[in-house]
Design a protein around this motif. Structure first.
Motif, PDB file in Angstrom:
ATOM      1  N   ARG A 181       0.840  -1.209   0.000  1.00  0.00           N
ATOM      2  CA  ARG A 181       0.000   0.000   0.000  1.00  0.00           C
ATOM      3  C   ARG A 181       0.873   1.256   0.000  1.00  0.00           C
ATOM      4  NH1 ARG A 181      -3.120  -3.028   3.497  1.00  0.00           N
ATOM      5  NH2 ARG A 181      -2.167  -2.086   5.338  1.00  0.00           N
TER       6      ARG A 181
ATOM      7  N   ARG B 107       2.513   1.686  -3.366  1.00  0.00           N
ATOM      8  CA  ARG B 107       1.501   2.127  -4.338  1.00  0.00           C
ATOM      9  C   ARG B 107       1.232   3.620  -4.174  1.00  0.00           C
ATOM     10  NH1 ARG B 107      -2.226  -1.311  -2.944  1.00  0.00           N
ATOM     11  NH2 ARG B 107      -1.353  -3.028  -4.100  1.00  0.00           N
TER      12      ARG B 107
ATOM     13  N   GLU C 168       3.643   0.126  -9.143  1.00  0.00           N
ATOM     14  CA  GLU C 168       2.655  -0.858  -9.563  1.00  0.00           C
ATOM     15  C   GLU C 168       3.100  -2.191  -8.983  1.00  0.00           C
ATOM     16  OE1 GLU C 168       1.165  -0.999 -13.486  1.00  0.00           O
ATOM     17  OE2 GLU C 168       1.448   1.158 -13.779  1.00  0.00           O
ATOM     18  N   ILE C 169       2.265  -2.756  -8.137  1.00  0.00           N
ATOM     19  CA  ILE C 169       2.634  -3.963  -7.403  1.00  0.00           C
ATOM     20  C   ILE C 169       2.448  -5.196  -8.281  1.00  0.00           C
ATOM     21  CG2 ILE C 169       2.206  -5.327  -5.314  1.00  0.00           C
ATOM     22  CD1 ILE C 169       3.415  -2.476  -4.866  1.00  0.00           C
TER      23      ILE C 169
END
Length: 170
Positions: A121, A124, A129-130
């Protein structure tokens, strides 16, 4: 592809998984920089094709630096670490928009919450971009890691190389 693997570790479990991740990335052709959080860059340029961050789950999420003396007291082990942890690093971090990133955690059955998701989180929020998150088990904080977790970490990391390459092309 250049990859950066950053980790925080108190008892060595997260460090061991970070090494397994770095080895797998390297075996797939990435030029890997593996660094403990206190030595990690506070600004990550666009020249990294992948950033992987590993952290132990403490209580219900990310470790707090006051937890280090408490962990030492609870386990009877001396933990000599810099007083700069993943929370501070994430607070200070700047990175490129759409930076491919992944997170992992080490956790025991007694831990609740997820440091990997909390880290994702925060990354991000900084534009990453995970590509994925993963959780690797340990028996207990000072105890041994669970058998086979380093192999699972290598397999997970090998998939990240492909995901990051697809991200660059797409």
């Amino acid at each position: 592809m250049r990859a950066l693997v950053v980790y925080e570790s108190m008892f060595g479990h997260t460090e061991g998984i970070a090494h397994a991740v770095a080895d797998a990335l390297s075996a797939r052709g990435a030029c890997v920089e593996l660094v403990e959080v206190h030595a990690a860059p506070r600004a990550i340029g666009c020249d990294f094709g992948l950033v992987v961050v590993g952290v132990p789950t403490h209580v219900v999420g990310l470790p707090r630096q006051p937890a280090v003396p408490e962990a030492s007291r609870r386990t009877g082990l001396v933990i000599a670490k810099a007083d700069f942890g993943i929370r501070k690093w994430l607070d200070d971090l700047t990175m490129c928009d759409h930076q491919p990133a992944a997170t992992f955690e080490t956790t025991s059955d007694r831990s609740a919450g997820s440091a990997a998701r909390a880290t994702a989180r925060r990354l991000r929020d900084r534009g990453a971009e995970i590509m994925g998150t993963a959780s690797f088990r340990v028996v207990d904080a000072p105890g041994p890691g669970t058998a086979g977790e380093a192999d699972r970490a290598r397999a997970w990391a090998a998939g990240l190389v492909l995901d990051a390459a697809i991200h660059r092309v797409g």
